[in-house]
Motif scaffolding. Sequence first.
Motif, PDB file in Angstrom:
ATOM      1  N   GLU A  59       0.833  -1.216   0.000  1.00 32.42           N
ATOM      2  CA  GLU A  59       0.000   0.000   0.000  1.00 32.42           C
ATOM      3  C   GLU A  59       0.862   1.257   0.000  1.00 32.42           C
ATOM      4  O   GLU A  59       0.589   2.201  -0.737  1.00 32.42           O
ATOM      5  N   ALA A  60       1.903   1.282   0.814  1.00 30.55           N
ATOM      6  CA  ALA A  60       2.782   2.457   0.887  1.00 30.55           C
ATOM      7  C   ALA A  60       3.460   2.699  -0.460  1.00 30.55           C
ATOM      8  O   ALA A  60       3.646   3.852  -0.871  1.00 30.55           O
ATOM      9  N   GLY A  61       3.802   1.615  -1.154  1.00 26.65           N
ATOM     10  CA  GLY A  61       4.471   1.730  -2.447  1.00 26.65           C
ATOM     11  C   GLY A  61       3.627   2.423  -3.499  1.00 26.65           C
ATOM     12  O   GLY A  61       4.159   3.071  -4.407  1.00 26.65           O
ATOM     13  N   GLN A  62       2.315   2.306  -3.381  1.00 25.32           N
ATOM     14  CA  GLN A  62       1.432   2.968  -4.351  1.00 25.32           C
ATOM     15  C   GLN A  62       1.513   4.485  -4.276  1.00 25.32           C
ATOM     16  O   GLN A  62       1.205   5.185  -5.233  1.00 25.32           O
ATOM     17  N   TYR A  63       1.898   4.998  -3.088  1.00 29.23           N
ATOM     18  CA  TYR A  63       1.907   6.447  -2.878  1.00 29.23           C
ATOM     19  C   TYR A  63       3.307   6.979  -2.580  1.00 29.23           C
ATOM     20  O   TYR A  63       3.451   8.123  -2.153  1.00 29.23           O
ATOM     21  N   THR A 129      -3.693   4.258   4.343  1.00 28.76           N
ATOM     22  CA  THR A 129      -2.498   4.699   3.634  1.00 28.76           C
ATOM     23  C   THR A 129      -2.855   5.781   2.616  1.00 28.76           C
ATOM     24  O   THR A 129      -2.138   6.768   2.465  1.00 28.76           O
ATOM     25  N   TRP A 130      -3.971   5.591   1.916  1.00 26.04           N
ATOM     26  CA  TRP A 130      -4.421   6.631   0.988  1.00 26.04           C
ATOM     27  C   TRP A 130      -4.647   7.937   1.741  1.00 26.04           C
ATOM     28  O   TRP A 130      -4.221   9.011   1.294  1.00 26.04           O
ATOM     29  N   TYR A 131      -5.295   7.852   2.917  1.00 27.48           N
ATOM     30  CA  TYR A 131      -5.616   9.047   3.697  1.00 27.48           C
ATOM     31  C   TYR A 131      -4.347   9.727   4.208  1.00 27.48           C
ATOM     32  O   TYR A 131      -4.227  10.961   4.154  1.00 27.48           O
ATOM     33  N   LEU A 132      -3.385   8.943   4.678  1.00 30.52           N
ATOM     34  CA  LEU A 132      -2.120   9.521   5.137  1.00 30.52           C
ATOM     35  C   LEU A 132      -1.417  10.243   3.981  1.00 30.52           C
ATOM     36  O   LEU A 132      -0.902  11.357   4.152  1.00 30.52           O
ATOM     37  N   ASN A 133      -1.424   9.631   2.817  1.00 35.32           N
ATOM     38  CA  ASN A 133      -0.831  10.267   1.636  1.00 35.32           C
ATOM     39  C   ASN A 133      -1.560  11.566   1.292  1.00 35.32           C
ATOM     40  O   ASN A 133      -0.933  12.594   0.986  1.00 35.32           O
ATOM     41  N   LEU A 135      -3.120  13.515   3.336  1.00 33.41           N
ATOM     42  CA  LEU A 135      -2.764  14.516   4.345  1.00 33.41           C
ATOM     43  C   LEU A 135      -1.353  15.071   4.118  1.00 33.41           C
ATOM     44  O   LEU A 135      -1.119  16.271   4.288  1.00 33.41           O
ATOM     45  N   ILE A 136      -0.437  14.207   3.741  1.00 31.97           N
ATOM     46  CA  ILE A 136       0.931  14.671   3.469  1.00 31.97           C
ATOM     47  C   ILE A 136       0.914  15.678   2.317  1.00 31.97           C
ATOM     48  O   ILE A 136       1.578  16.723   2.380  1.00 31.97           O
ATOM     49  N   HIS A 137       0.115  15.398   1.279  1.00 28.72           N
ATOM     50  CA  HIS A 137       0.013  16.355   0.169  1.00 28.72           C
ATOM     51  C   HIS A 137      -0.694  17.629   0.605  1.00 28.72           C
ATOM     52  O   HIS A 137      -0.290  18.726   0.219  1.00 28.72           O
TER      53      HIS A 137
END
Length: 199
Positions: A59-63, A129-133, A135-137
């Motif tokens: 999952e992390a690799g996707q983002y 993981t999508w949500y964390l990504n 938020l980082i953006h």
Amino acid sequence: MAGVVRSADGRMKGAFSGRRRWWMVLLLVLLIAVFAIMQTKWVARWMYPLYYYDDIRAEAGQYDLDPLLVAAVVRVESSFAEDRVSKVGAVGLMQLMPDTARWIVQQPGAPRVSPDDLKNPKVSLAMGTWYLNYLIHRFQGNEVAAVAAYNAGPNRVQEWLQAGKWDGTLDGADRIPVGETRHFVQRVFFMFDRYKEIY
């Protein structure tokens, strides 16, 4: 007998003091051995295990996220307990609120999973993981602010930053106005550092 002193009642003190020294040396050697063992990666991995790591890495690799950061969030949120439900209703490995999960699946590029299945580790990891990504953006690459927002909500964190209540840094985390969020951020980055050292 050389080195032996008799007390007034005739007991030998030298033998006992020699035995005491021997036990002290043995205890010191054991303490050094225990300390050395505690520093090994095997013990560190036992103390700070990683579960679901293949799924987290995928999952992390996707983002393009560091999987160890995601793992640190999971560890602090749920201790890798897939069926955990918090007292406020957050669910699963990544402790997403059902309303947040329903919002996530409506966003472009979000994972096509059911928000009603948050106890499924793969679903929780995909959405979290999508949500964390996201938020980082939203916080222009600031992972610390994003982790704070993961706990407190992005609008609240944006308000703290704009009002100058917090500078968005880990060094300034003790100025985060809400204790729960302050401790969450500190614990996540402590775990992130530990995971980087161990894994």
